[in-house]
Enzyme design. Structure first.
Site, PDB file in Angstrom:
ATOM      1  N   HIS A 106     -26.188  60.118  56.473  1.00 41.37           N
ATOM      2  CA  HIS A 106     -25.679  60.008  55.232  1.00 41.37           C
ATOM      3  C   HIS A 106     -26.151  60.938  54.129  1.00 41.37           C
ATOM      4  O   HIS A 106     -27.200  61.301  54.587  1.00 41.37           O
ATOM      5  CB  HIS A 106     -26.209  58.549  54.430  1.00 41.37           C
ATOM      6  CG  HIS A 106     -25.730  57.134  55.168  1.00 41.37           C
ATOM      7  ND1 HIS A 106     -26.334  56.657  56.277  1.00 41.37           N
ATOM      8  CD2 HIS A 106     -24.760  56.197  54.732  1.00 41.37           C
ATOM      9  CE1 HIS A 106     -25.949  55.752  56.705  1.00 41.37           C
ATOM     10  NE2 HIS A 106     -24.772  55.290  55.831  1.00 41.37           N
ATOM     11  N   ASP A 109     -29.666  60.386  53.281  1.00 44.28           N
ATOM     12  CA  ASP A 109     -30.759  60.343  54.292  1.00 44.28           C
ATOM     13  C   ASP A 109     -31.322  61.672  54.416  1.00 44.28           C
ATOM     14  O   ASP A 109     -32.653  61.823  54.727  1.00 44.28           O
ATOM     15  CB  ASP A 109     -29.956  60.015  55.749  1.00 44.28           C
ATOM     16  CG  ASP A 109     -29.216  58.948  55.676  1.00 44.28           C
ATOM     17  OD1 ASP A 109     -29.602  57.934  55.072  1.00 44.28           O
ATOM     18  OD2 ASP A 109     -28.491  58.685  56.822  1.00 44.28           O
TER      19      ASP A 109
HETATM   20  C1  XLS Z   1     -23.771  49.308  58.024  1.00 47.51           C
HETATM   21  C2  XLS Z   1     -22.876  50.398  58.713  1.00 47.51           C
HETATM   22  C3  XLS Z   1     -23.458  51.800  58.322  1.00 47.51           C
HETATM   23  C4  XLS Z   1     -22.335  52.900  58.725  1.00 47.51           C
HETATM   24  C5  XLS Z   1     -22.625  54.377  58.034  1.00 47.51           C
HETATM   25  O1  XLS Z   1     -23.561  48.221  58.606  1.00 47.51           O
HETATM   26  O2  XLS Z   1     -22.912  50.155  60.112  1.00 47.51           O
HETATM   27  O3  XLS Z   1     -24.587  51.855  58.918  1.00 47.51           O
HETATM   28  O4  XLS Z   1     -22.426  53.092  60.223  1.00 47.51           O
HETATM   29  O5  XLS Z   1     -22.612  53.922  56.633  1.00 47.51           O
END
Ligand code: XLS
Ligand code: NI
Ligand code: NI
Length: 441
Positions: A106, A109
């Site tokens: 993200h 991140d």
């Molecule tokens: C949350 C999601 C998230 C996505 C990315 O439950 O899995 O981690 O994969 O935003």
């Protein structure tokens, strides 16, 4: 957590190598042999494993009942760029030692979000340059990037589906920057997981209007990226609930219908997550089957839930019987359309050693490799395909064939049934199919 020693965040751990099923080292692969050919491709080409930046390098073990248990040495610097560089150093060291090729991220991140949009843009550009250099040095690539449109309080009522247009615009600005970052890092795909796109109560929600906004928003993101020359896929990641009571991208079937309705099928495919399937009361096999039959099986977020509770626990995958069934769908679909297998999984709150990150990923990589090998053998040398085809044999010729090709009407079915008399029962032989999986594991 151990401190940074001699330029390493994971000192004492060497590159993880294939040692075969008889190895007794916990730091070795038993099944994952990256360059070994299985079912016509190398394991590396089939599986395209990715490490999730958020869980592995940002997660602290915090839960609603208490703060984090894991202190990352790379988080110590007060300066956001110093911390982001240290985190990137740790991430690239880890992925290199794991012998894997990809990561997913993200926007925030990579670096802490600044107080202003302009400030965040500047930080993202700075950290992007640093990561580009690390990519050059290691060959590690980006499977997909995404924007975190759910953590900041401004998104409490949603991002693209927020009832306040100013927040929708703010989300658009953030997606633009996340797309810029993903493209600058050579990202092969871009993901939309509908963080808070959904509702807590229908009483205060205009669902149709929100869905129209989401369709419009995704089209804009697609147009922008394509205009910048982005050739990769956009993936929608379904999830039925959490954080919202109801998430609009509920499951694979819902998202397929949504993409069709908003004319997004040319550019968007699905990124399916195991624990999200569980939350939707589906098996992951079901979700993959739905995506595959529409040619939309784009990517996988690998993890597992817990069958005794209903949370998105994001544990690392470890169930060979279930994964073999997934890999059967995977191989019959001809693999993933542009994506890979991203470990969207986190360590347990009480797994606090740096080594635990290796154990978790080694287990995940190896169980997928083993499932791939098993499924390939089932398809190559068992009667699985022919057993299943056999059940539908009555459609291969004669009236059954005419039914499939649209040559019959309801009146014809009546005539045929009248001539047939009572039809003998045909066993579905479920237990035989189930035993077949175990026979090949
Ligand atoms: C949350 C999601 C998230 C996505 C990315 O439950 O899995 O981690 O994969 O935003
Ligand atoms: Ni998830
Ligand atoms: Ni996910």
């Amino acid at each position: 957590m151990k401190k940074y020693i001699n330029g390493e965040y994971f000192p004492g751990i060497q590159t993880i190598k294939y040692e075969g099923p008889d190895s007794d080292s916990p730091f070795a692969y038993r099944y994952y042999e990256a360059d070994k050919v299985v079912g016509g491709k190398t394991m590396r080409e089939h599986l395209r494993f990715a490490v999730a930046y958020w869980h592995s390098f940002c997660g602290t073990g915090a839960d609603p009942f208490g703060p984090g248990t894991i202190t990352h040495p790379w988080d110590a610097p007060a300066d956001p760029i110093d911390a982001a560089k240290a985190k990137a150093d740790a991430a690239f060291e880890f992925i290199t030692k794991m012998g894997l090729d990809y990561f997913c991220f993200h926007d925030f991140d990579l670096v802490r979000e600044a107080d202003t949009l302009a400030g965040s843009e500047k930080l993202l550009q700075q950290v992007t340059e640093y990561i580009q250099q690390k990519q050059k040095d290691t060959g590690i690539k980006v499977l997909w990037g995404t924007a975190n449109l759910f953590s900041h309080p401004r998104y409490m009522n949603g991002a693209a589906t927020n009832p306040d247009f100013r927040i929708v615009a703010r989300a658009g600005a953030q997606v633009k920057l996340a797309l810029d970052t993903t493209m600058a890092l050579g990202g092969e795909n871009y993901v939309f997981w509908g963080g808070r796109e959904g509702y807590m109560s229908l009483l205060n929600t205009d669902m149709k209007r929100e869905l129209d906004h989401l369709g419009r928003f995704l089209g804009m993101a697609r147009n922008y990226a394509r205009g910048q020359g982005f050739k990769g896929n956009f993936f929608i990641e379904p999830k039925p609930m959490e954080p919202m009571k109801h998430q609009y991208d509920f499951d694979a079937a819902t998202v397929v219908g949504f993409l069709e309705h908003y004319d997004l099928l040319d550019d968007f495919k699905l990124n399916l997550e195991v624990n999200h399937a569980t939350l939707a009361n589906h098996s992951m096999q079901h979700e993959m089957e739905v995506a595959a039959m529409h040619g939309l099986l784009g990517s996988i977020d690998a993890n597992r839930g817990d069958y005794q509770n209903g949370w998105d626990t994001d544990q690392f995958p470890n169930n060979i019987y279930e994964l073999t069934q997934l890999m059967l769908v995977f191989l019959q679909a001809g693999g993933l359309k542009g994506g890979g297998i991203n470990f969207d999984a986190k360590l347990r709150r009480n797994s606090t050693d740096p080594e635990d990150l290796f154990h978790a990923h080694i287990g995940g990589v190896d169980i997928f490799a083993r499932a791939l090998i098993t499924a390939a053998r089932i398809l190559e040398s068992s009667e699985y395909i022919s057993l299943r085809q056999e059940r539908y044999r009555s459609f291969d010729s004669g009236d059954g064939k005419h039914f499939e090709t649209g040559k019959l009407n309801l009146g014809s079915l009546y005539e045929i049934a009248a001539g047939n008399g009572e039809i003998p029962m045909t066993s579905g032989r479920q237990e035989l199919f189930e035993n077949l999986i175990n026979r090949y594991i």
